[in-house]
Scaffold this active site. Structure first.
Site, PDB file in Angstrom:
ATOM      1  N   HIS A 140       0.812  -1.225   0.000  1.00 50.98           N
ATOM      2  CA  HIS A 140       0.000   0.000   0.000  1.00 50.98           C
ATOM      3  C   HIS A 140       0.848   1.279   0.000  1.00 50.98           C
ATOM      4  O   HIS A 140       1.960   1.314   0.524  1.00 50.98           O
ATOM      5  CB  HIS A 140      -0.908   0.023   1.238  1.00 50.98           C
ATOM      6  CG  HIS A 140      -0.116   0.094   2.515  1.00 50.98           C
ATOM      7  ND1 HIS A 140       0.183   1.280   3.134  1.00 50.98           N
ATOM      8  CD2 HIS A 140       0.466  -0.881   3.256  1.00 50.98           C
ATOM      9  CE1 HIS A 140       0.900   1.046   4.216  1.00 50.98           C
ATOM     10  NE2 HIS A 140       1.096  -0.267   4.308  1.00 50.98           N
ATOM     11  N   HIS A 149      11.879  -1.120 -13.143  1.00 51.21           N
ATOM     12  CA  HIS A 149      11.650  -2.564 -13.269  1.00 51.21           C
ATOM     13  C   HIS A 149      11.711  -3.182 -11.875  1.00 51.21           C
ATOM     14  O   HIS A 149      12.760  -3.162 -11.229  1.00 51.21           O
ATOM     15  CB  HIS A 149      12.721  -3.183 -14.182  1.00 51.21           C
ATOM     16  CG  HIS A 149      12.518  -4.645 -14.445  1.00 51.21           C
ATOM     17  ND1 HIS A 149      13.325  -5.343 -15.306  1.00 51.21           N
ATOM     18  CD2 HIS A 149      11.615  -5.541 -13.983  1.00 51.21           C
ATOM     19  CE1 HIS A 149      12.920  -6.604 -15.356  1.00 51.21           C
ATOM     20  NE2 HIS A 149      11.888  -6.750 -14.554  1.00 51.21           N
TER      21      HIS A 149
HETATM   22  O1  JB2 Z   1      16.084  -0.650 -30.060  1.00 52.38           O
HETATM   23  C1  JB2 Z   1      15.532  -1.742 -30.182  1.00 52.38           C
HETATM   24  C2  JB2 Z   1      16.050  -2.945 -29.626  1.00 52.38           C
HETATM   25  N1  JB2 Z   1      17.156  -3.215 -28.889  1.00 52.38           N
HETATM   26  C3  JB2 Z   1      17.152  -4.545 -28.651  1.00 52.38           C
HETATM   27  N2  JB2 Z   1      14.350  -1.849 -30.875  1.00 52.38           N
HETATM   28  C4  JB2 Z   1      13.716  -3.053 -31.041  1.00 52.38           C
HETATM   29  N3  JB2 Z   1      12.579  -3.060 -31.741  1.00 52.38           N
HETATM   30  N4  JB2 Z   1      14.201  -4.198 -30.526  1.00 52.38           N
HETATM   31  C5  JB2 Z   1      15.345  -4.151 -29.829  1.00 52.38           C
HETATM   32  N5  JB2 Z   1      16.060  -5.105 -29.220  1.00 52.38           N
HETATM   33  C6  JB2 Z   1      15.680  -6.527 -29.229  1.00 52.38           C
HETATM   34  O2  JB2 Z   1      15.156  -6.884 -27.963  1.00 52.38           O
HETATM   35  C7  JB2 Z   1      16.848  -7.453 -29.438  1.00 52.38           C
HETATM   36  O3  JB2 Z   1      17.177  -7.578 -30.812  1.00 52.38           O
HETATM   37  C8  JB2 Z   1      16.320  -8.767 -28.831  1.00 52.38           C
HETATM   38  O4  JB2 Z   1      15.648  -9.577 -29.768  1.00 52.38           O
HETATM   39  C9  JB2 Z   1      15.348  -8.272 -27.765  1.00 52.38           C
HETATM   40  C10 JB2 Z   1      15.882  -8.481 -26.345  1.00 52.38           C
HETATM   41  O5  JB2 Z   1      15.812  -9.851 -26.051  1.00 52.38           O
HETATM   42  P1  JB2 Z   1      16.526 -10.517 -24.795  1.00 52.38           P
HETATM   43  O6  JB2 Z   1      15.937 -11.883 -24.649  1.00 52.38           O
HETATM   44  O7  JB2 Z   1      17.991 -10.373 -24.946  1.00 52.38           O
HETATM   45  O8  JB2 Z   1      16.151  -9.620 -23.565  1.00 52.38           O
HETATM   46  P2  JB2 Z   1      14.721  -9.188 -23.007  1.00 52.38           P
HETATM   47  O9  JB2 Z   1      14.885  -7.762 -22.757  1.00 52.38           O
HETATM   48  O10 JB2 Z   1      13.584  -9.645 -23.829  1.00 52.38           O
HETATM   49  O11 JB2 Z   1      14.610  -9.971 -21.641  1.00 52.38           O
HETATM   50  C11 JB2 Z   1      15.462  -9.690 -20.569  1.00 52.38           C
HETATM   51  O12 JB2 Z   1      14.777  -8.960 -19.572  1.00 52.38           O
HETATM   52  C12 JB2 Z   1      13.619  -9.640 -19.045  1.00 52.38           C
HETATM   53  C13 JB2 Z   1      12.938  -8.716 -18.062  1.00 52.38           C
HETATM   54  C14 JB2 Z   1      15.884 -11.077 -20.138  1.00 52.38           C
HETATM   55  O13 JB2 Z   1      16.973 -11.038 -19.311  1.00 52.38           O
HETATM   56  C15 JB2 Z   1      14.767 -11.812 -19.439  1.00 52.38           C
HETATM   57  O14 JB2 Z   1      15.250 -13.003 -18.820  1.00 52.38           O
HETATM   58  C16 JB2 Z   1      14.072 -10.960 -18.404  1.00 52.38           C
HETATM   59  N6  JB2 Z   1      12.921 -11.676 -17.851  1.00 52.38           N
END
Ligand code: JB2
Length: 208
Positions: A140, A149
């Protein structure tokens, strides 16, 4: 049903795809991703291109966007993407998993993402583009700023103040009334018993 485009096609995007499908409130039109090839499927959703196609999608009437890039320890990428799509005119709706418990007296701002099993209690505010990740607890009277995050399983006790861009690691505990400064990092499992200034990093039990 209205359509939504996801920015990012990694791990966080996969969890959001589950969330959006569970809600049934948007049809996912596709993913824009900086690195993935066009046509690749992520949890059944197709990559359409990179950020350069956003204006074309908007002109075609696709006006809802979701920041599906997560963050580990640095929310600046999420902030930049959020500001980019907002400036381009997109709406960034708050997304709340049906299993989350959200007090009717809390305030969930635009672009916030409340993941499965999270709890947001009465009179708390979740800022724009902030993630309350799986199973996290916001008790609360907390005020959580923009682009924060709160990682899986972290807990904010009552009356905490979390500054813009802060990162609260998995399983961390923040005691009641504590202030965490902007862009600070609370490491996974830390127990925070004293205020944390801006741009700081604390670890351990008690956190230092
Ligand atoms: O500027 C961008 C950009 N930068 C990275 N624009 C767009 N449209 N996409 C972008 N990306 C993309 O985000 C990358 O190419 C990649 O495909 C994706 C990030 O994927 P990743 O699996 O590395 O991280 P995440 O941010 O989805 O997940 C992290 O954070 C979550 C909270 C992981 O560590 C997870 O385990 C965690 N739960």
């Amino acid at each position: 049903m209205e359509k939504i485009v996801l920015l990012g096609g990694g791990g966080h995007a996969k969890v959001l795809i589950d969330l959006i499908n569970a809600c049934g409130s948007y049809e996912i039109a596709g993913i824009v991703d900086a690195q993935l090839d066009v046509g690749v499927s992520v949890s059944g959703v197709t990559v359409l291109g990179d950020d350069r196609i956003l204006s074309e999608l908007y002109e075609k009437g696709l006006i809802n966007a979701c920041i599906a890039v997560g963050s580990v320890g640095d929310n600046s990428k999420r902030k930049a993407l959020y500001e980019k799509v907002k400036n381009a005119g997109f709406l960034v709706p708050a997304l709340i998993h049906p299993s989350a418990v959200i007090s009717g007296k809390s305030h969930i701002r635009e672009g916030a993402q409340i993941m499965a099993g999270a709890i947001v209690q009465t009179d708390s505010i979740i800022g724009e583009n902030t993630i309350v990740n799986t199973g996290a607890i916001v008790e609360h009277d907390c005020t959580v700023g923009k682009h924060v995050h709160i990682c899986p399983g972290a807990a904010l006790s009552g009356g905490c103040l979390i500054g813009e861009g802060a990162f609260i690691g998995a399983g961390a505990t923040v005691l009641q009334g504590i202030k965490i400064g902007s862009n600070s990092i609370v490491s996974a499992g830390a127990v925070v018993i004293n205020d944390v200034p801006d741009n700081a990093k604390v670890i351990g039990v008690p956190a230092k």
